[in-house]
Design a protein around this motif. Sequence first.
Motif, PDB file in Angstrom:
ATOM      1  N   LEU A 159       1.262  -0.950   3.188  1.00 17.75           N
ATOM      2  CA  LEU A 159       1.207  -1.468   1.825  1.00 17.75           C
ATOM      3  C   LEU A 159       0.443  -0.509   0.917  1.00 17.75           C
ATOM      4  CD1 LEU A 159       1.907  -3.648  -0.208  1.00 17.75           C
ATOM      5  CD2 LEU A 159      -0.201  -4.850   0.470  1.00 17.75           C
ATOM      6  N   GLY A 160      -0.656   0.024   1.391  1.00 18.65           N
ATOM      7  CA  GLY A 160      -1.417   0.989   0.598  1.00 18.65           C
ATOM      8  C   GLY A 160      -0.601   2.232   0.277  1.00 18.65           C
ATOM      9  N   THR A 161       0.128   2.710   1.254  1.00 14.76           N
ATOM     10  CA  THR A 161       0.992   3.873   1.052  1.00 14.76           C
ATOM     11  C   THR A 161       2.085   3.548   0.037  1.00 14.76           C
ATOM     12  OG1 THR A 161       0.575   4.598   3.318  1.00 14.76           O
ATOM     13  CG2 THR A 161       2.532   5.504   2.230  1.00 14.76           C
ATOM     14  N   TRP A 162       2.669   2.366   0.148  1.00 15.48           N
ATOM     15  CA  TRP A 162       3.733   1.935  -0.758  1.00 15.48           C
ATOM     16  C   TRP A 162       3.225   1.838  -2.187  1.00 15.48           C
ATOM     17  CZ3 TRP A 162       4.577  -2.392  -3.878  1.00 15.48           C
ATOM     18  CH2 TRP A 162       5.885  -2.560  -4.345  1.00 15.48           C
ATOM     19  N   VAL A 163       2.060   1.219  -2.388  1.00 13.32           N
ATOM     20  CA  VAL A 163       1.481   1.083  -3.728  1.00 13.32           C
ATOM     21  C   VAL A 163       1.249   2.462  -4.339  1.00 13.32           C
ATOM     22  CG1 VAL A 163      -0.597   0.370  -4.990  1.00 13.32           C
ATOM     23  CG2 VAL A 163       0.490  -1.199  -3.366  1.00 13.32           C
ATOM     24  N   HIS A 164       0.693   3.360  -3.556  1.00 11.02           N
ATOM     25  CA  HIS A 164       0.447   4.724  -4.031  1.00 11.02           C
ATOM     26  C   HIS A 164       1.761   5.392  -4.440  1.00 11.02           C
ATOM     27  CE1 HIS A 164      -1.420   8.661  -4.362  1.00 11.02           C
ATOM     28  NE2 HIS A 164      -0.502   9.139  -3.542  1.00 11.02           N
ATOM     29  N   ARG A 165       2.788   5.204  -3.628  1.00 12.14           N
ATOM     30  CA  ARG A 165       4.099   5.803  -3.923  1.00 12.14           C
ATOM     31  C   ARG A 165       4.694   5.228  -5.210  1.00 12.14           C
ATOM     32  NH1 ARG A 165       7.731   9.201  -2.997  1.00 12.14           N
ATOM     33  NH2 ARG A 165       9.917   8.786  -2.614  1.00 12.14           N
ATOM     34  N   LYS A 173      -4.721 -12.971  -3.104  1.00 14.57           N
ATOM     35  CA  LYS A 173      -5.957 -13.035  -2.307  1.00 14.57           C
ATOM     36  C   LYS A 173      -7.101 -12.238  -2.942  1.00 14.57           C
ATOM     37  CE  LYS A 173      -7.521 -12.290   2.442  1.00 14.57           C
ATOM     38  NZ  LYS A 173      -7.127 -11.837   3.779  1.00 14.57           N
ATOM     39  N   HIS A 174      -6.776 -11.072  -3.548  1.00 20.08           N
ATOM     40  CA  HIS A 174      -7.806 -10.159  -4.044  1.00 20.08           C
ATOM     41  C   HIS A 174      -7.907 -10.111  -5.569  1.00 20.08           C
ATOM     42  CE1 HIS A 174      -6.984  -8.678   0.049  1.00 20.08           C
ATOM     43  NE2 HIS A 174      -8.294  -8.441   0.062  1.00 20.08           N
ATOM     44  N   VAL A 175      -7.045 -10.808  -6.277  1.00 21.30           N
ATOM     45  CA  VAL A 175      -7.018 -10.893  -7.744  1.00 21.30           C
ATOM     46  C   VAL A 175      -6.612  -9.571  -8.414  1.00 21.30           C
ATOM     47  CG1 VAL A 175      -8.248 -11.781  -9.771  1.00 21.30           C
ATOM     48  CG2 VAL A 175      -8.914 -12.555  -7.504  1.00 21.30           C
ATOM     49  N   ASP A 176      -6.235  -8.576  -7.678  1.00 23.91           N
ATOM     50  CA  ASP A 176      -5.754  -7.321  -8.254  1.00 23.91           C
ATOM     51  C   ASP A 176      -4.732  -6.698  -7.314  1.00 23.91           C
ATOM     52  OD1 ASP A 176      -6.985  -5.667  -6.244  1.00 23.91           O
ATOM     53  OD2 ASP A 176      -8.896  -5.843  -7.299  1.00 23.91           O
ATOM     54  N   CYS A 177      -4.183  -5.572  -7.751  1.00 25.90           N
ATOM     55  CA  CYS A 177      -3.192  -4.862  -6.928  1.00 25.90           C
ATOM     56  C   CYS A 177      -3.720  -3.499  -6.502  1.00 25.90           C
ATOM     57  CB  CYS A 177      -1.888  -4.699  -7.722  1.00 25.90           C
ATOM     58  SG  CYS A 177      -1.092  -6.258  -8.114  1.00 25.90           S
ATOM     59  N   ASN A 178      -5.010  -3.368  -6.433  1.00 21.33           N
ATOM     60  CA  ASN A 178      -5.641  -2.087  -6.092  1.00 21.33           C
ATOM     61  C   ASN A 178      -5.781  -1.948  -4.582  1.00 21.33           C
ATOM     62  OD1 ASN A 178      -5.843  -1.480  -8.835  1.00 21.33           O
ATOM     63  ND2 ASN A 178      -7.767  -2.601  -8.993  1.00 21.33           N
ATOM     64  N   VAL A 179      -4.678  -1.829  -3.924  1.00 22.44           N
ATOM     65  CA  VAL A 179      -4.668  -1.684  -2.466  1.00 22.44           C
ATOM     66  C   VAL A 179      -5.092  -0.255  -2.135  1.00 22.44           C
ATOM     67  CG1 VAL A 179      -3.273  -1.866  -0.376  1.00 22.44           C
ATOM     68  CG2 VAL A 179      -2.723  -3.294  -2.366  1.00 22.44           C
ATOM     69  N   PRO A 180      -6.121  -0.091  -1.326  1.00 22.65           N
ATOM     70  CA  PRO A 180      -6.513   1.271  -0.944  1.00 22.65           C
ATOM     71  C   PRO A 180      -5.359   2.003  -0.253  1.00 22.65           C
ATOM     72  CG  PRO A 180      -8.195  -0.321  -0.302  1.00 22.65           C
ATOM     73  CD  PRO A 180      -6.993  -1.107  -0.746  1.00 22.65           C
ATOM     74  N   GLN A 181      -5.200   3.250  -0.624  1.00 28.68           N
ATOM     75  CA  GLN A 181      -4.089   4.039  -0.084  1.00 28.68           C
ATOM     76  C   GLN A 181      -4.125   4.098   1.440  1.00 28.68           C
ATOM     77  OE1 GLN A 181      -3.734   7.939  -1.789  1.00 28.68           O
ATOM     78  NE2 GLN A 181      -2.110   8.556  -0.394  1.00 28.68           N
ATOM     79  N   VAL A 184       6.661  -8.363  -2.004  1.00 25.27           N
ATOM     80  CA  VAL A 184       6.159  -9.674  -1.599  1.00 25.27           C
ATOM     81  C   VAL A 184       4.767  -9.530  -0.981  1.00 25.27           C
ATOM     82  CG1 VAL A 184       6.507 -11.604   0.010  1.00 25.27           C
ATOM     83  CG2 VAL A 184       8.418 -10.757  -1.362  1.00 25.27           C
ATOM     84  N   GLU A 185       4.590  -8.513  -0.140  1.00 28.62           N
ATOM     85  CA  GLU A 185       3.269  -8.262   0.447  1.00 28.62           C
ATOM     86  C   GLU A 185       2.232  -8.003  -0.642  1.00 28.62           C
ATOM     87  OE1 GLU A 185       3.227  -5.191   3.452  1.00 28.62           O
ATOM     88  OE2 GLU A 185       5.024  -5.997   4.383  1.00 28.62           O
ATOM     89  N   LEU A 186       2.632  -7.259  -1.669  1.00 29.73           N
ATOM     90  CA  LEU A 186       1.711  -6.965  -2.760  1.00 29.73           C
ATOM     91  C   LEU A 186       1.341  -8.229  -3.530  1.00 29.73           C
ATOM     92  CD1 LEU A 186       0.094  -4.908  -4.379  1.00 29.73           C
ATOM     93  CD2 LEU A 186       2.161  -4.519  -5.776  1.00 29.73           C
ATOM     94  N   THR A 187       2.309  -9.111  -3.756  1.00 28.93           N
ATOM     95  CA  THR A 187       1.992 -10.359  -4.469  1.00 28.93           C
ATOM     96  C   THR A 187       1.025 -11.215  -3.654  1.00 28.93           C
ATOM     97  OG1 THR A 187       3.937 -11.531  -3.617  1.00 28.93           O
ATOM     98  CG2 THR A 187       4.174 -10.403  -5.749  1.00 28.93           C
ATOM     99  N   GLU A 188       1.178 -11.186  -2.331  1.00 27.47           N
ATOM    100  CA  GLU A 188       0.254 -11.919  -1.460  1.00 27.47           C
ATOM    101  C   GLU A 188      -1.139 -11.292  -1.517  1.00 27.47           C
ATOM    102  OE1 GLU A 188       2.325 -11.723   2.256  1.00 27.47           O
ATOM    103  OE2 GLU A 188       3.763 -13.289   1.671  1.00 27.47           O
TER     104      GLU A 188
END
Length: 134
Positions: free
Chosen positions: A118-124, A105-113, A97-101
């Motif tokens: 959230l960044g750690t989760w995306v990387h994982r 807001k940012h038009v992509d899912c490229n959350v810095p690690q 849900v945090e990633l969809t938010e």
Amino acid sequence: DRVDKLNEIGFSWSVKAEADESKWQKRFNELTAYQAKHGDCKVPAKQGEMGTWVHNQRRLRKKGELNQDRVDKLNTIGFSWSVQADANESKWEKRYVELTEYQAKHVDCNVPQKQGELGTWVHRQRLLRKKGEL
């Protein structure tokens, strides 16, 4: 014969087994009430006798010592056999849900690690997919 006569009047051949069944049914009824009130069967292990009973049902099933009738009965009320798996799923859903938010807001899912949990989760997630474990 004497056995038949006793059976005809409902003689109890195993008082302990009936007492155990009665106790189990009592706890099951309490758990059903808990589920109705809280929406789940995740009674904390530290919550007195009910918590201990719920923990024991999980342990007995894991050891193959909980009879199938009881397993089936617990399943009918949505009994959670693995609290850890449920907790992990809940955490995953929260991060999703945090990633969809973030994506909205940012038009992509490229959350810095390095950008927090959230960044750690995306990387994982990327690592798990790469290993075929997602």
